[in-house]
Structure formats: C-alpha cells, structure tokens
Write a protein that holds these residues in place. Sequence first.
Motif, PDB file in Angstrom:
ATOM      1  N   PRO A 361      23.339  37.987  38.065  1.00  0.00           N
ATOM      2  CA  PRO A 361      23.702  39.326  38.550  1.00  0.00           C
ATOM      3  C   PRO A 361      25.050  39.825  38.051  1.00  0.00           C
ATOM      4  O   PRO A 361      25.215  41.015  37.788  1.00  0.00           O
ATOM      5  CB  PRO A 361      23.697  39.149  40.073  1.00  0.00           C
ATOM      6  N   HIS A 362      26.039  38.925  37.904  1.00  0.00           N
ATOM      7  CA  HIS A 362      27.386  39.385  37.583  1.00  0.00           C
ATOM      8  C   HIS A 362      27.583  39.738  36.114  1.00  0.00           C
ATOM      9  O   HIS A 362      28.640  40.258  35.746  1.00  0.00           O
ATOM     10  CB  HIS A 362      28.410  38.317  37.986  1.00  0.00           C
ATOM     11  N   TYR A 363      26.605  39.500  35.247  1.00  0.00           N
ATOM     12  CA  TYR A 363      26.795  39.787  33.829  1.00  0.00           C
ATOM     13  C   TYR A 363      27.092  41.265  33.578  1.00  0.00           C
ATOM     14  O   TYR A 363      27.851  41.607  32.670  1.00  0.00           O
ATOM     15  CB  TYR A 363      25.559  39.377  33.029  1.00  0.00           C
ATOM     16  N   VAL A 364      26.490  42.164  34.345  1.00  0.00           N
ATOM     17  CA  VAL A 364      26.662  43.604  34.105  1.00  0.00           C
ATOM     18  C   VAL A 364      27.823  44.190  34.899  1.00  0.00           C
ATOM     19  O   VAL A 364      28.066  45.403  34.836  1.00  0.00           O
ATOM     20  CB  VAL A 364      25.371  44.381  34.433  1.00  0.00           C
ATOM     21  N   LEU A 365      28.554  43.377  35.649  1.00  0.00           N
ATOM     22  CA  LEU A 365      29.664  43.895  36.456  1.00  0.00           C
ATOM     23  C   LEU A 365      30.681  44.698  35.642  1.00  0.00           C
ATOM     24  O   LEU A 365      31.178  45.728  36.123  1.00  0.00           O
ATOM     25  CB  LEU A 365      30.351  42.739  37.184  1.00  0.00           C
ATOM     26  N   PRO A 366      31.032  44.313  34.395  1.00  0.00           N
ATOM     27  CA  PRO A 366      32.015  45.115  33.642  1.00  0.00           C
ATOM     28  C   PRO A 366      31.573  46.549  33.370  1.00  0.00           C
ATOM     29  O   PRO A 366      32.412  47.386  33.013  1.00  0.00           O
ATOM     30  CB  PRO A 366      32.166  44.327  32.335  1.00  0.00           C
ATOM     31  N   LEU A 367      30.291  46.844  33.522  1.00  0.00           N
ATOM     32  CA  LEU A 367      29.793  48.198  33.260  1.00  0.00           C
ATOM     33  C   LEU A 367      29.866  49.093  34.489  1.00  0.00           C
ATOM     34  O   LEU A 367      29.734  50.316  34.368  1.00  0.00           O
ATOM     35  CB  LEU A 367      28.341  48.130  32.759  1.00  0.00           C
TER      36      LEU A 367
END
Length: 582
Positions: A361-367
Amino acid sequence: MVEASGQRRFGAGRQPATRVDPGRGLVVALDFASASHLRAIALLIVCGALFFLPGFFNIPPVDRDEARFAQATKQMVETSDYVDIRYQDEVRYKKPVGIYWLQAAAVETASALGLPNAQVRIWLYRIPSLIGAIGAVLMTYWAALAFVSRRGAVLAALMMCSSILLGVEARLAKTDAMLLLTTTAAMGALARIYLGWQRGDDPPRPGWTEPAIFWTAIAGGILLKGPLILMLVLLCISALVILDRSGGWLWRLRPLWGAMWTLALVLPWFIAILLRSGENFFAESLGGDLLSKVASPQESHGAPPGYYFLLFWLTFWPGAVIAGLVIAPVWRARREPAAQFLLAFVVPAWIVFELVITKLPHYVLPLYPAIAILIVGVVEQQVLTRKAWMMPGLSWWFFAPVVFAVLGIVGSIILIRQLELVAWPFAAAAAIFGLIAWWMYDDRRAERSLLNAFAASFFISLTIYGIVLPGLRPLFPSVELARALRSVECEKPRAAAAGYHEPSLVFMAGTSTLLTDASGAADFLAQGSCRFALIESRHERQFAQRAERTGLRYAVVTRFEGYNFSQGRSIAMTIFRSEGTQ
C-alpha cells in the motif's frame, strides 16, 4: 385561528436565535491559520502532533518490516558500526543506510540524555518517521503554495495529515514517512522552477534556493530508498518535456552543480559499503530487492493492476471521498501548466506502480501530495462535479469511521474479551463528524465538509491507535515473551525460539536470540544456565522427544496464547528453562 402578522403560529417550534452551522468553528480556525505563513505552519505542526501521536509511544513493535528496521539499527548502536547493515548475522542490504542513521541518532541521543533501556524502546526508532510525517505535511503546504492560495495550501496539507496511509507510516519505524518528506520537497522545488518558466519569468540570475532544495531532497531520497525518488522525478520530467516539446527549463535546475552536490552527499557511504561488502550490497539491493519486485511477487505481496486504484479510496480517506468529483474538472484543465505538472507527477508513476508485480500500500504514498493539491485546486475554483449519481459516494465520509470503529471494538471483544468502552465516545464523535461532512456537502461548501471529515479522521485515530491497538496484547506475543524473560532472577538470560521467528522477538528479547527448530532449542537449553526455550505448541512434541533423548531436565516457566498476524493464525507459546535456572 388567524395568524397575526409577525407572530409565530400556535404550536410552531421555537426558532433558534442563530442558525446552527456545524462547520463554522473549523472554518474560523482555518481563517485564522491562513492569515499568515507562521500561523499556518504552527497549525500544521500542532495538527500533525494531534493526528500522529495517539498510540505512538505504546503500540508495541509491529512485525515484520518495522521490527527488522529497528533491530538492524539496534545492532548498529550495539556494535558502533554505522556502515554495515545487519539483522543478527545476516546482511540486510535491501535499503541504503539513511533511515538507520536517523534512528540510531534518536536512540543515541536518548541514551546520552539518560533514558534507561533506550535501545529497546520502539518509539525512539519511530521518531524519524514522526518527523518525516510532520515534515511531509509542511512540505505539502510549501509545494501547494506554487499552485493554490495560502488557504488552499493549508487545506491540502491537512488532507495529507488526516490520510489513513500517512497516519500508519508516521507510527512505524521504516523509511516511507521520511521518504515522503524528500519526494514532496523535490516536487515542490521542481514545480516552482517549471511554473516560473511557463509564466515567462526569465531572471538574469536564476536563484539557487529551489535547485538546492531539489538536489538535497534527491540525495536524501537516495540514501533512504535508493533510486525510487529518481524514478518519480524522471518520469515527471519526461512527461513534461514530451507534452511541451521543450526541456529548456531544465537548465534552471543547475544540473551540473546539483548532480555534483548529490554525489557529494551520497557517495561516501556507498563507497564505504562497497569496500565493506564488495558487490553484495548492489547485487542484493538492486537485483535482489528492486528488480525482482518488478518481475515477480516478493513475500506474497503480488497483486494485479488496479490494486492501488481500489486501495486509494481507503488509504487516502477522507480526502479520497471527494477525489471522484474532481476528475472531470482536472481533465478539462489538463493543459494548464499547474494541472499538467501535477498530472505529470502522478499519472506516469501510478501506471508504473500498477504494472509492477509486487505491491504494497505505501508504494504510492509519494504521489498523494500532488493528488491533494489537485483536489484543493478544484475546490477553490468551486467547479466540482454536480452529477447526482456521484453524490452517494460522499456517504463514505460517514460509513468509513463506523466501519473502522466497529472492526476495532469487535476485534477487542474477540481477542481480549473486553468492550473497550473508553473508545466508544471517540468512535461516536468520528461518526458524527463524518455524518456532518456528508450531510452538509454541496459544491460551494466542500471546504466545510472536508474540515469536518478531517475531524472525523482525528477521532478515529484516537479510537484505533490511541485506545484499541495498544490494548490488543494477544497481537503482540513478543512483548509478553520478553517480559517473562526479564522477570527471571538470573542475569542476562538468553533464549532460543522454535515455531515463532518474528523480528519483534529478536528486538525485544535480544540480538543473541537463537531462531531455530525444536531440536535446536532443546540442545541450546542444555548448553548452560540462564537459558530459555520459547516453543510454539506445534513444536512441543519434537522438543520433548529431543530432550528425552539427550537427558535434558526442564521445567515450564509460563504459557501464553496470542495471535501471529504476520502469518494470520493463533499461536500458543510455552517458555521452558533447564533445571537449576532460576
């Protein structure tokens, strides 16, 4: 009965002196904070502390990633070796050293200040994540100022502050909250340079502030998580160059000097680890970790494309509730420089993440900061979609806290046979604010709905992180096992574990904890005094058989039942000691 002019009809209810406006107080607070940058920053720091501190100190180590990071840092502190990264006797070269240095600095500072047992206090290892999360909220505010008003920038930052995913990462001793700080800083600096070029600003001496922030953030991101930040930036730049058919603005980044500065920051450790490990670090971090996740699911974390899109409506709650209403306006504005930049930052990277086989889940956090700014930009312009069929989706503001609260309370009933009555008022407050956000929404009052939704998120974080999770002791067997070992009378007890090999046990019970099978635990117990065997129930028979064959005499210290959520099953642990151990 004839109604007299200006008089209330018989039986009519008394009208309130002033109309009730559930969102007025929150709007007044936003008005006050938006009056100056100093007030805005102060509000965001306070809100970050309020949102992220519940549970921060008293949620035990969480398996498996957090405990692995913390244990590797703990070994750095124990050995005073700040170059190599190890988990017990194994090298841990999946990520660079950045987060370990930050965690070690927090632990060493606490020890120097006289805090007892600093090395086994998990909240100390979480301090970089807390700083990273609050810093990311502030960076979202700074980045948003390039696109929207100060008021809108505060709203975008609060949207990040209240998001479910950032709330989780702020409480975990891992890389992702601090990585978010660096990626958001890089995005904000890049946006200012790009938008200045689009406006035709052509200063005779371009400034150094934005390039310095950009390249320093790149270096920090590389030291935290390798080339991921480079991927995000390069995808964004490539999309903008293709859309504009020009890359003339890139010189404003001072690429030559910036690249030299970045290399100066990152090369010393990379050279040191290369000298220490040879090619092992790069083989494991790039080949064994990064590239392998692209082609195959790692650690059972594979998922098909569309995974992040579906998960977005949960992980970016409460901001995600209104995201569907901004799609059409954003699409209409897609060729405007501000919208084009934000879409170039989000869309290419999102597609890549969806195509990568391994998904967390946290992979897209920077977006998410860019998405928050897009949402606020549409809210400010009051051009939200008014299609009736989309309005029922706003009910997620109300139903999400209800679902979270019910799951938390039901989990408490199942696991610890308690109603957790203390959590109920906070859960009720979350549901009430969520209901108000849904009830009072219209396209011209979206801001007030969002503020009430943020309040709902705050109360649900109090409920889940502050009350429910710390009380679920069966979910954290390592804490009970380590407590039992600390209660024995002999000095420096050593332990071997069979059937339960979670990293949190190594962190809590000591780096020397042996992770073995039942026979190995029996042999370990026979090798000296002040030794203990932690045996999961499925392995007790093998342990007893080995003890009988070797003539080992042992006794039961304690038994404990819990739940290993990493494996998704109940466990029963028994601690054995050899005869003569007190």
